[in-house]
Design a protein around this motif. Structure first.
Motif, short mmCIF file in Angstrom:
data_model
loop_
_atom_site.label_atom_id
_atom_site.label_comp_id
_atom_site.label_asym_id
_atom_site.label_seq_id
_atom_site.Cartn_x
_atom_site.Cartn_y
_atom_site.Cartn_z
N GLY A 108 0.81 -1.22 0.00
CA GLY A 108 0.00 0.00 0.00
C GLY A 108 0.84 1.26 0.00
N THR A 109 2.01 1.21 0.62
CA THR A 109 2.91 2.36 0.66
C THR A 109 3.42 2.73 -0.73
OG1 THR A 109 3.58 1.65 2.87
CG2 THR A 109 4.98 3.28 1.79
N ASP A 110 3.47 1.75 -1.64
CA ASP A 110 3.98 1.99 -2.99
C ASP A 110 2.89 2.47 -3.96
OD1 ASP A 110 6.56 1.21 -2.28
OD2 ASP A 110 6.18 -0.90 -2.77
N LEU A 111 1.67 2.61 -3.48
CA LEU A 111 0.55 2.97 -4.36
C LEU A 111 0.04 4.37 -4.09
CD1 LEU A 111 -1.47 -0.37 -4.04
CD2 LEU A 111 0.11 0.29 -5.88
N ALA A 112 -0.62 4.96 -5.08
CA ALA A 112 -1.24 6.28 -4.90
C ALA A 112 -2.33 6.20 -3.83
CB ALA A 112 -1.80 6.78 -6.22
N SER A 113 -3.03 5.07 -3.77
CA SER A 113 -4.07 4.84 -2.76
C SER A 113 -3.78 3.51 -2.08
CB SER A 113 -5.46 4.81 -3.41
OG SER A 113 -6.43 4.45 -2.46
N ALA A 114 -3.41 3.55 -0.81
CA ALA A 114 -3.04 2.34 -0.07
C ALA A 114 -4.17 1.31 -0.08
CB ALA A 114 -2.65 2.68 1.36
N SER A 115 -5.41 1.76 -0.18
CA SER A 115 -6.54 0.82 -0.16
C SER A 115 -6.54 -0.10 -1.37
CB SER A 115 -7.86 1.58 -0.07
OG SER A 115 -8.05 2.38 -1.22
N ARG A 124 -10.99 -6.93 -9.12
CA ARG A 124 -10.24 -6.90 -10.39
C ARG A 124 -8.88 -6.27 -10.15
NH1 ARG A 124 -13.41 -7.98 -14.73
NH2 ARG A 124 -12.30 -6.62 -16.17
N LEU A 125 -7.84 -6.91 -10.68
CA LEU A 125 -6.47 -6.48 -10.42
C LEU A 125 -5.75 -6.09 -11.70
CD1 LEU A 125 -5.58 -9.36 -7.94
CD2 LEU A 125 -6.39 -7.06 -7.37
N GLY A 126 -5.02 -4.99 -11.62
CA GLY A 126 -4.18 -4.53 -12.72
C GLY A 126 -2.75 -4.40 -12.23
N THR A 127 -1.90 -3.86 -13.07
CA THR A 127 -0.48 -3.78 -12.76
C THR A 127 -0.11 -2.54 -11.97
OG1 THR A 127 -0.01 -2.66 -14.86
CG2 THR A 127 0.14 -5.07 -14.84
N ASN A 128 0.90 -2.69 -11.14
CA ASN A 128 1.59 -1.56 -10.54
C ASN A 128 2.89 -1.40 -11.33
OD1 ASN A 128 2.01 0.55 -8.69
ND2 ASN A 128 3.25 -0.75 -7.38
N ASP A 129 3.64 -0.35 -11.06
CA ASP A 129 4.84 -0.07 -11.85
C ASP A 129 6.07 -0.88 -11.41
OD1 ASP A 129 5.39 1.24 -9.49
OD2 ASP A 129 5.57 3.22 -10.39
N ASP A 130 5.85 -1.91 -10.59
CA ASP A 130 6.96 -2.76 -10.15
C ASP A 130 6.70 -4.24 -10.44
OD1 ASP A 130 4.99 -3.35 -8.31
OD2 ASP A 130 6.22 -2.92 -6.54
N ARG A 147 -8.57 -14.31 -5.82
CA ARG A 147 -9.29 -15.50 -5.37
C ARG A 147 -9.14 -15.72 -3.88
NH1 ARG A 147 -13.06 -15.21 -7.99
NH2 ARG A 147 -12.95 -15.57 -10.21
N GLU A 148 -8.50 -14.77 -3.21
CA GLU A 148 -8.39 -14.81 -1.75
C GLU A 148 -8.23 -13.38 -1.25
OE1 GLU A 148 -4.82 -16.80 -0.40
OE2 GLU A 148 -3.65 -15.98 -2.04
N ALA A 149 -8.54 -13.17 0.01
CA ALA A 149 -8.38 -11.86 0.62
C ALA A 149 -6.95 -11.68 1.10
CB ALA A 149 -9.34 -11.71 1.79
N ASN A 150 -6.47 -10.45 0.99
CA ASN A 150 -5.14 -10.12 1.49
C ASN A 150 -5.07 -8.61 1.68
OD1 ASN A 150 -2.37 -9.79 2.02
ND2 ASN A 150 -1.85 -11.54 0.73
N ASP A 151 -4.75 -8.18 2.88
CA ASP A 151 -4.63 -6.75 3.16
C ASP A 151 -3.16 -6.39 3.30
OD1 ASP A 151 -4.74 -4.12 3.93
OD2 ASP A 151 -6.00 -4.47 5.70
N ASN A 152 -2.60 -5.82 2.25
CA ASN A 152 -1.20 -5.40 2.25
C ASN A 152 -1.12 -3.87 2.25
OD1 ASN A 152 1.45 -6.41 2.38
ND2 ASN A 152 1.79 -5.95 0.21
N ALA A 156 5.21 -1.88 4.51
CA ALA A 156 6.27 -0.92 4.19
C ALA A 156 6.58 -0.95 2.69
CB ALA A 156 7.53 -1.25 5.00
N ALA A 157 7.19 0.10 2.21
CA ALA A 157 7.56 0.19 0.79
C ALA A 157 8.36 -1.03 0.37
CB ALA A 157 8.36 1.46 0.54
N GLY A 158 7.97 -1.63 -0.76
CA GLY A 158 8.68 -2.78 -1.30
C GLY A 158 8.29 -4.11 -0.71
N GLU A 159 7.47 -4.13 0.34
CA GLU A 159 7.07 -5.40 0.97
C GLU A 159 5.80 -5.92 0.31
OE1 GLU A 159 6.87 -5.37 5.23
OE2 GLU A 159 8.92 -4.63 5.42
N ARG A 160 6.01 -6.64 -0.79
CA ARG A 160 4.88 -7.18 -1.53
C ARG A 160 4.45 -8.51 -0.91
NH1 ARG A 160 7.60 -6.53 -7.36
NH2 ARG A 160 9.13 -7.81 -6.28
#
Length: 168
Positions: A108-115, A124-130, A147-152, A156-160
């Motif tokens: 979430g830290t790497d995105l414009a909107s952490a949500s 529906r999922l699209g690409t991030n720039d990494d 296909r599963e829930a995950n709250d990231n 922290a930045a870079g922790e995918r």
């Protein structure tokens, strides 16, 4: 004369489409990759998708190398080891309806909107720039559904995080 009714040609599930080439930059298994050129031997060069909400992305992911990676003194699991730039990268191409285990969800830290890193099944999922995935509402940018829930969202930045998705 009619054709045989006992033969049907085509692709079946679990028949992996596989590519390989050179890593153009450091890659992590589970990243969405794209061919960015060719090397001196006319082999493809792959890099992580570098566009947020890339339109019409192809569902091709960097794989854990089939040949065992060199021993990592940190005892890092091979799925988390970096594929070094200039080395062989193996790519699996998925088609609609196939599931991808261990795709990467953006921090979430790497995105414009952490949500956009707080996913529920069916999002529906699209690409991030990494090379990772995030929730998208941009038409034509979705490559998969969660296909599963995950709250990231609070990572922290870079922790995918790892996520199971189904390709659209």
């Amino acid at each position: 004369m009619s054709k045989s009714i006992t033969e049907i040609a085509g692709r079946t599930y679990d028949e992996a489409r596989y590519k390989e080439g050179e890593a153009g930059s450091a890659l992590t298994p589970g990243e969405i990759v794209v061919q960015t050129g060719t090397n001196a031997n006319d082999e493809p060069i792959y890099d992580a998708v570098s566009t947020v909400d890339q339109l019409g992305p192809q569902a091709q992911f960097a794989m854990v190398p089939s040949t065992p990676p060199q021993e990592d003194t940190s005892d890092t699991d091979p799925i988390d080891q970096t594929i070094s730039s200039g080395t062989l990268v193996e790519v699996r191409v998925f088609t609609a309806g196939e599931r991808v285990q261990n795709a990467l969800l953006a921090s979430g830290t790497d995105l414009a909107s952490a949500s956009d890193a707080n996913v529920s099944p069916g999002d529906r999922l699209g690409t991030n720039d990494d090379g990772s995935l995030k929730i998208t509402t941009t038409g034509g940018a979705a490559v998969a559904v969660a296909r599963e829930a995950n709250d990231n969202s609070g990572a922290a930045a870079g922790e995918r995080a790892r996520l199971t998705v189904e390709v659209l």
